[in-house]
Design an enzyme around this catalytic site. Sequence first.
Site, mmCIF file in Angstrom:
data_model
loop_
_atom_site.group_PDB
_atom_site.id
_atom_site.type_symbol
_atom_site.label_atom_id
_atom_site.label_comp_id
_atom_site.label_asym_id
_atom_site.label_seq_id
_atom_site.Cartn_x
_atom_site.Cartn_y
_atom_site.Cartn_z
ATOM 1 N N HIS A 381 46.593 56.592 34.144
ATOM 2 C CA HIS A 381 47.781 56.650 33.294
ATOM 3 C C HIS A 381 48.878 57.510 33.891
ATOM 4 O O HIS A 381 50.048 57.168 33.841
ATOM 5 C CB HIS A 381 47.393 57.191 31.910
ATOM 6 C CG HIS A 381 46.820 56.123 31.032
ATOM 7 N ND1 HIS A 381 46.009 56.385 29.961
ATOM 8 C CD2 HIS A 381 46.946 54.793 31.085
ATOM 9 C CE1 HIS A 381 45.677 55.254 29.379
ATOM 10 N NE2 HIS A 381 46.220 54.271 30.047
ATOM 11 N N GLU A 623 36.122 30.886 42.009
ATOM 12 C CA GLU A 623 35.671 32.153 42.588
ATOM 13 C C GLU A 623 34.233 32.055 43.067
ATOM 14 O O GLU A 623 33.725 32.953 43.740
ATOM 15 C CB GLU A 623 35.744 33.271 41.539
ATOM 16 C CG GLU A 623 37.104 33.418 40.915
ATOM 17 C CD GLU A 623 37.157 34.536 39.895
ATOM 18 O OE1 GLU A 623 37.435 35.670 40.278
ATOM 19 O OE2 GLU A 623 36.911 34.257 38.700
ATOM 20 N N ASP A 647 36.858 37.457 44.688
ATOM 21 C CA ASP A 647 35.461 37.126 44.412
ATOM 22 C C ASP A 647 34.975 36.006 45.329
ATOM 23 O O ASP A 647 33.873 36.070 45.863
ATOM 24 C CB ASP A 647 35.284 36.739 42.939
ATOM 25 C CG ASP A 647 35.076 37.968 42.069
ATOM 26 O OD1 ASP A 647 34.265 38.833 42.469
ATOM 27 O OD2 ASP A 647 35.732 38.089 41.031
ATOM 28 N N CYS A 694 45.380 33.687 43.723
ATOM 29 C CA CYS A 694 45.810 34.915 43.045
ATOM 30 C C CYS A 694 45.011 36.148 43.451
ATOM 31 O O CYS A 694 45.148 37.199 42.837
ATOM 32 C CB CYS A 694 45.767 34.739 41.529
ATOM 33 S SG CYS A 694 44.123 34.462 40.887
HETATM 34 C C1 PEP Z 1 39.755 37.464 42.286
HETATM 35 O O1 PEP Z 1 38.530 37.514 42.201
HETATM 36 O O2 PEP Z 1 40.373 37.168 43.344
HETATM 37 C C2 PEP Z 1 40.594 37.754 41.120
HETATM 38 C C3 PEP Z 1 41.892 37.572 41.133
HETATM 39 O O3 PEP Z 1 39.964 38.273 40.044
HETATM 40 P P1 PEP Z 1 39.569 39.832 39.909
HETATM 41 O O4 PEP Z 1 40.131 40.529 41.130
HETATM 42 O O5 PEP Z 1 40.179 40.292 38.641
HETATM 43 O O6 PEP Z 1 38.098 39.742 39.909
HETATM 44 MG MG MG Z 2 37.571 37.631 40.226
#
Ligand code: PEP
Ligand code: MG
Length: 771
Positions: A381, A623, A647, A694
């Site tokens: 925070h 993933e 992942d 992402c």
């Molecule tokens: C990922 O696994 O690339 C993803 C975007 O999810 P997180 O990083 O939240 O597991």
């Molecule tokens: Mg993920």
Amino acid sequence: MAGQSGQTPASSPQKGASKSTMDTRHLLSGLRDALAADQPSQKRLDHVVRLIASAAGAEVCSLYLLRAGEVLELFATIGLNPKAVHHTRLRVGEGLIGSIAAAAGPLATSNAPQHPNFAYRPETGEDPFQSLCGVPLVRGGKVRGVLAIQHKETRAYTAEEIETLQTVAMVLAELVSGGDFIANTETSLNAEEAFGPARLTGMPFNAGMAVGKAILHRAEITIERLLADNPTQEVKRLNAALAAMHASLDSLLQPSGNTDKDEVLEAYRMIASDRGWVGRINEAIRSGLTAEAAVMQVAEQIKTRLSASTDPYLRDRLSDFDDLSRRLLQHLLRPADAFKAAPIPDDAILVARHLGPAELLDIPSAKLRGVILEEGAATSHVVIVARALGIPVLGQCSNALARIEAGDELLLDADNAQVLVRPAEEVRSTFVKSMAARANKARINAEVRALPSVTLDGVSVSLNLNCGLLLDVPQLEMTKADGIGLYRTEIPFLSRGDFPDVAIQTEIYKKVLDQSGGRSVTFRTLDIGGDKFLPYMTHPVEENPALGWRAIRIGLDRPSMLRQQLRALLRAGAGRNLKIMFPMITEVDELMRAKELLEKERERAHERKEEPPTKLEVGAMLEVPALLFQLPALLREVDFLSIGSNDLLQFVLAADRGNRAITSRYDPLSPAVLTMLRSIARECAIAKRPLTLCGELAGQPLEAMALLGIGYRALSLSAGSFDSVKLMLRSLHLGPLTAFMETLMESPDRTLRPKLAAFARDRGVYIEHFR
Ligand code: PEP
Ligand code: MG
């Protein structure tokens, strides 16, 4: 691994642990008498270990104290060979005792000799003892020693036993820090080390550079009275201090109109009212502690529990609790002048072990140039508030408080993760020039932000934002992102004390949509488990949590939880476009089941005549590698696909995403990974399904360039990576890159990084940091 070596994570006792035999109140009153007795110091320690051993039904109780040079010396024992006292010494980190000191946290094992960190010391005569439970003596944030009990039998220790030992250790830490046993000067730094120029390194929590004078924030609060006879009186004192603390927080945490700051401070206020926290302090008072000792003991327990969590978000809440505990202690100990301000220079750089957001706000922001933390994390925070105020933060800068004196001149370079202490004049003037160059670059970046994301040969690339807190949403405007490609809905859940109901969730999602000003937002349903645990939900202890009960697996097993979230999303999306994405889908059937739940919620909303979203799109996160082999079937069922490369790569490469030693071993720019990603892009193109990536990969310019070269046209990344990715793509001719990459894919190289970097250099593609 847990279970195999018999080690028990201290915060999660094993099933079948022996029943606690220690009566904390009784033990503490015995300790009080022992400590008050008019006896030589050594005798008092001998008496203390005897008392603890007998209360714990243990054959052994030993006390080790920290001496100069990071050495732990056996100071008292019952059960081990008395001749070992003042002879047995272990370095911090050596053996189980040394590990407890190094980790500053408890350790309990039912089979000590089998533990990987066990160090055999024949002089102690500890051969017959199987089980061990040890806790550190911590005071002022520093480890002063270790208290351990041992049993002959193979047995597990309960959480209550560990907590009782922690309480006792706290009392002992106060006793030994008085200097009766080890002179306080013994462990302090020598003068030369303290006063010369120095360069300390850490981690860049918030980028930026600053020149200023150090002000120190020390956590040292001395508690003189630890044990009390009259719990009712102590509870009264606690309640008065709590009321005073809340009143002073309310005046400090006035809404500022800055969404980022206000959101964090709201979360902080919620933590301050956490019933669990106050309840545990009351419980500690009932066990015989004074109100202040109870606050301190609970702070230590929270520290143990939260720092054992692998979830950075939860670990970050640690500084909030620490901040609150210190504030409460100040109200308990110095009610009249609790917050008298010390003079603050006009160019202050605050140095602290860790901080809560309110402590940052105690300092006028006009005077604050930077922050240096010994601990903390980028998502804490205090860092979020500092970011909102544009203040650079260097974190994980160990020993900062020991190496920096109040008033020292500091050159803080959070961009390069370092601080220069008491610099020479030439160093200072070069630094000031770099600061000016940085400001100039920031101006150029701001200009580029307003320009479209188009390559030199006219290919548009959609750049989207990854976020998880409401306060991230304004970054949409700042970065000029096309939308939010990944909204991690679990983040607001992690910082709460209880599960948010449908109304609260609806409110959060509505605000996200309102603030995104019509840009598309992709909500990912709860991705908990793995390394993200909700404090108010029971999670099983798993050997491989990344492969365990997480994300959609929890959602399908707890359908009412997922349905509540879907209900809230549908309500928030009434009359607008809504995109929902399910995480960690392993097989198409899981997606179908998730969609069925969504359908039920749509029907429910329809029956209740609730306004539906204008358009609802459903996607899956790719993933898990198994899904690669069901792509055509999957793509028929989704409106879009998003690759979670963090992942996906950890599973494809069998390399834990959080283990640096392993992740750096494999390169995402390997022919294997890029071939896999290319084939996904091709299948999505054939099926005419929009594809986004992402994971963190999208935020690194060279990696992002490679993704464009194999067909990706939409990326979702964190705000901090926008400028560098945009600069890269605006200086790129995509045609030649695509052709070049086709020639590379069959390569036997372990990585294509050098070839891609050479391409970028030769063609003038702007890559901010070559790795
Ligand atoms: C990922 O696994 O690339 C993803 C975007 O999810 P997180 O990083 O939240 O597991
Ligand atoms: Mg993920």
